[in-house]
Every structure is written in structure tokens, then in C-alpha cells.
Design a protein around this motif. Structure first.
Motif, short mmCIF file in Angstrom:
data_model
loop_
_atom_site.label_atom_id
_atom_site.label_comp_id
_atom_site.label_asym_id
_atom_site.label_seq_id
_atom_site.Cartn_x
_atom_site.Cartn_y
_atom_site.Cartn_z
N PHE A 129 33.36 -41.38 -25.69
CA PHE A 129 33.39 -40.04 -26.27
C PHE A 129 32.13 -39.68 -27.07
O PHE A 129 31.94 -38.52 -27.40
CB PHE A 129 34.61 -39.88 -27.20
N SER A 130 31.30 -40.65 -27.37
CA SER A 130 30.16 -40.39 -28.26
C SER A 130 29.25 -39.24 -27.81
O SER A 130 28.76 -38.50 -28.66
CB SER A 130 29.35 -41.66 -28.50
N PRO A 131 29.01 -39.00 -26.52
CA PRO A 131 28.14 -37.88 -26.14
C PRO A 131 28.68 -36.50 -26.54
O PRO A 131 27.91 -35.56 -26.71
CB PRO A 131 28.02 -37.99 -24.62
N ILE A 132 29.99 -36.35 -26.70
CA ILE A 132 30.52 -35.03 -27.03
C ILE A 132 30.72 -34.82 -28.53
O ILE A 132 30.94 -33.70 -28.97
CB ILE A 132 31.84 -34.71 -26.28
N GLU A 133 30.65 -35.88 -29.30
CA GLU A 133 30.88 -35.77 -30.75
C GLU A 133 30.06 -34.65 -31.41
O GLU A 133 30.61 -33.88 -32.20
CB GLU A 133 30.60 -37.11 -31.45
N PRO A 134 28.77 -34.51 -31.09
CA PRO A 134 27.99 -33.46 -31.76
C PRO A 134 28.46 -32.03 -31.46
O PRO A 134 28.11 -31.10 -32.18
CB PRO A 134 26.57 -33.66 -31.22
N TYR A 135 29.24 -31.86 -30.41
CA TYR A 135 29.66 -30.52 -30.00
C TYR A 135 31.06 -30.14 -30.49
O TYR A 135 31.54 -29.05 -30.21
CB TYR A 135 29.62 -30.41 -28.48
N LEU A 136 31.72 -31.01 -31.22
CA LEU A 136 33.10 -30.75 -31.64
C LEU A 136 33.21 -29.86 -32.87
O LEU A 136 34.27 -29.31 -33.13
CB LEU A 136 33.84 -32.06 -31.89
N GLY A 137 32.13 -29.74 -33.59
CA GLY A 137 32.18 -28.88 -34.78
C GLY A 137 33.11 -29.45 -35.83
O GLY A 137 33.32 -30.65 -35.90
N PRO A 138 33.71 -28.58 -36.61
CA PRO A 138 34.54 -29.04 -37.73
C PRO A 138 35.97 -29.43 -37.32
O PRO A 138 36.77 -29.76 -38.17
CB PRO A 138 34.57 -27.82 -38.65
N HIS A 139 36.27 -29.38 -36.05
CA HIS A 139 37.64 -29.64 -35.61
C HIS A 139 38.04 -31.09 -35.86
O HIS A 139 37.29 -32.01 -35.59
CB HIS A 139 37.79 -29.29 -34.12
N GLN A 140 39.27 -31.28 -36.35
CA GLN A 140 39.80 -32.60 -36.62
C GLN A 140 41.20 -32.74 -36.00
O GLN A 140 42.21 -32.61 -36.70
CB GLN A 140 39.86 -32.86 -38.13
N PRO A 141 41.25 -32.99 -34.69
CA PRO A 141 42.57 -33.03 -34.03
C PRO A 141 43.50 -34.09 -34.60
O PRO A 141 44.71 -33.94 -34.54
CB PRO A 141 42.23 -33.31 -32.56
N GLU A 142 42.95 -35.15 -35.18
CA GLU A 142 43.81 -36.19 -35.76
C GLU A 142 44.63 -35.69 -36.95
O GLU A 142 45.61 -36.30 -37.34
CB GLU A 142 43.00 -37.43 -36.15
N LYS A 143 44.25 -34.54 -37.50
CA LYS A 143 44.99 -33.97 -38.63
C LYS A 143 46.01 -32.91 -38.18
O LYS A 143 46.75 -32.39 -39.00
CB LYS A 143 44.03 -33.37 -39.64
N LEU A 144 46.05 -32.62 -36.91
CA LEU A 144 47.05 -31.67 -36.39
C LEU A 144 48.40 -32.37 -36.31
O LEU A 144 48.50 -33.54 -35.99
CB LEU A 144 46.64 -31.18 -35.00
N VAL A 145 49.44 -31.64 -36.59
CA VAL A 145 50.79 -32.19 -36.56
C VAL A 145 51.47 -31.73 -35.28
O VAL A 145 51.48 -30.54 -34.98
CB VAL A 145 51.60 -31.74 -37.79
N GLU A 146 52.01 -32.68 -34.53
CA GLU A 146 52.73 -32.33 -33.31
C GLU A 146 54.19 -32.01 -33.66
O GLU A 146 54.85 -32.78 -34.34
CB GLU A 146 52.69 -33.51 -32.32
N TYR A 147 54.65 -30.85 -33.23
CA TYR A 147 56.03 -30.45 -33.50
C TYR A 147 56.89 -30.68 -32.30
O TYR A 147 56.51 -30.56 -31.19
CB TYR A 147 56.09 -28.96 -33.89
#
Length: 178
Positions: free
Chosen positions: A160-178
Motif C-alpha cells: 500500500f505504500s505507493p498510495i499513502e501520499p494520495y490518501l489525504g486526511p482520511h483515516q478509515p481505521e477510525k470509521l465505525v461499521e454499523y
């Protein structure tokens, strides 16, 4: 006219129509792309207790991801070593062991074969330690579980390292799955 040509160029399909309709093309993609790359399997919250599991199709490979008795995440090819039957389907909770639905060969959560019915009479020379489940790779990236059919796959973080710079401020690990 120039703008129309430019729009036509932009909207013109890059792949031939067969890429979307051909069984041969589909089979080739399954073998050469999806069987050789990391595939999304679920979220870390899907596996919380020992024996929790999920399965994922990674190209032509069905992969089983589970938490072992020490809550360590493991991945195996979801195929019994006896007759190639799929061991588990979709997902489940708190399995104590994995039993093949066909002939009841039984594996522990470390993937080791632990029991074979009528082993002494049917397979007197069978060394159970030689028939563990085939390992696969598993990794967590930003709260998501990914599996790879190759037990020695390149690390998920490196992949995944090549796309890391393009993710911006998004933090999917902090999203809660309902």
C-alpha cells in the motif's frame, strides 16, 4: 469540434468489450491478478475472540482468516488436505476447531491436523503433522484485514505504500461499521 473530439477521446473505452464480457478474460484476471495480490477480507472488529473467522475469495483461492487460541490472526487456504473440500463458509464465531464437512478431518486453530476418523485402520502410517492446512498471508492496514494466497507475500504495508501520499486526511481505521 476540437472539444467534441477531446470528449470522445476521454470517454472512449481503453479496454476492449471482451474485457467485460469474456469468460476467458475473467479467468485470466482471476489467475493473474486476484490470485496474486492482497484482497480485502473484512474489518478488525469482525474478529475479536479466539475462533472467530471469515473467508475471502482471492482469485481462484478461498482463504480462511481466523484468530487462533492466542488471538493471533492467521490465514490458511480453506481446503481440507484430504479431498479438497471447502472447510468453512462465509464467517462465524468462536470455533474451537475446524472440521471438514466431508470426512470429518479435524484441524486446530493453528491449522494443524489433529484427528482423522478411523485413522488406525484406514491410514495406519499417516503422520498427521505432514498434513497441516496450507498457509496464506494476512495483514491489517488502516483497520482493514487483507489476505494473500502466498504465505510469503510482500508485506501489506509495502504493497500500500505507493498510495499513502494520495490518501489525504482520511483515516478509515477510525470509521465505525454499523
Amino acid at each position: 469540434s476540437k472539444d467534441k473530439d477531446r470528449i470522445m477521446t476521454i470517454t472512449k473505452p481503453i479496454l476492449p468489450i471482451e474485457a467485460y464480457t469474456s469468460q476467458h478474460w475473467f479467468d485470466r484476471e482471476q489467475e493473474t491478478i486476484f490470485s496474486q495480490t492482497w484482497q480485502f477480507a473484512g474489518f478488525v472488529e469482525d474478529l475479536s475472540e479466539s475462533g472467530d473467522y471469515l473467508t475471502v475469495q482471492a482469485g481462484v483461492n478461498n482463504i480462511l482468516v481466523l484468530l487462533d487460541d492466542n488471538k493471533q490472526m492467521r490465514a490458511f487456504h480453506n481446503i481440507c488436505r484430504h479431498r479438497g473440500t471447502q472447510l468453512l463458509r462465509t464467517s462465524g464465531k468462536r470455533k474451537k476447531f475446524i472440521a471438514c464437512p466431508y470426512h470429518d478431518w479435524t484441524y486446530n486453530l493453528d491449522g494443524n491436523l489433529t484427528a482423522v476418523p478411523e485413522c488406525k485402520t484406514q491410514f495406519p502410517d499417516l503422520d498427521l503433522s505432514t498434513l497441516s492446512l496450507h498457509k496464506a498471508s494476512v495483514g491489517i492496514w488502516r483497520g482493514m484485514i487483507f489476505a494473500h494466497p502466498d504465505p510469503n507475500a510482500r508485506s501489506l504495508v509495502d504493497w500500500f505504500s505507493p498510495i499513502e501520499p494520495y490518501l489525504g486526511p482520511h483515516q478509515p481505521e477510525k470509521l465505525v461499521e454499523y
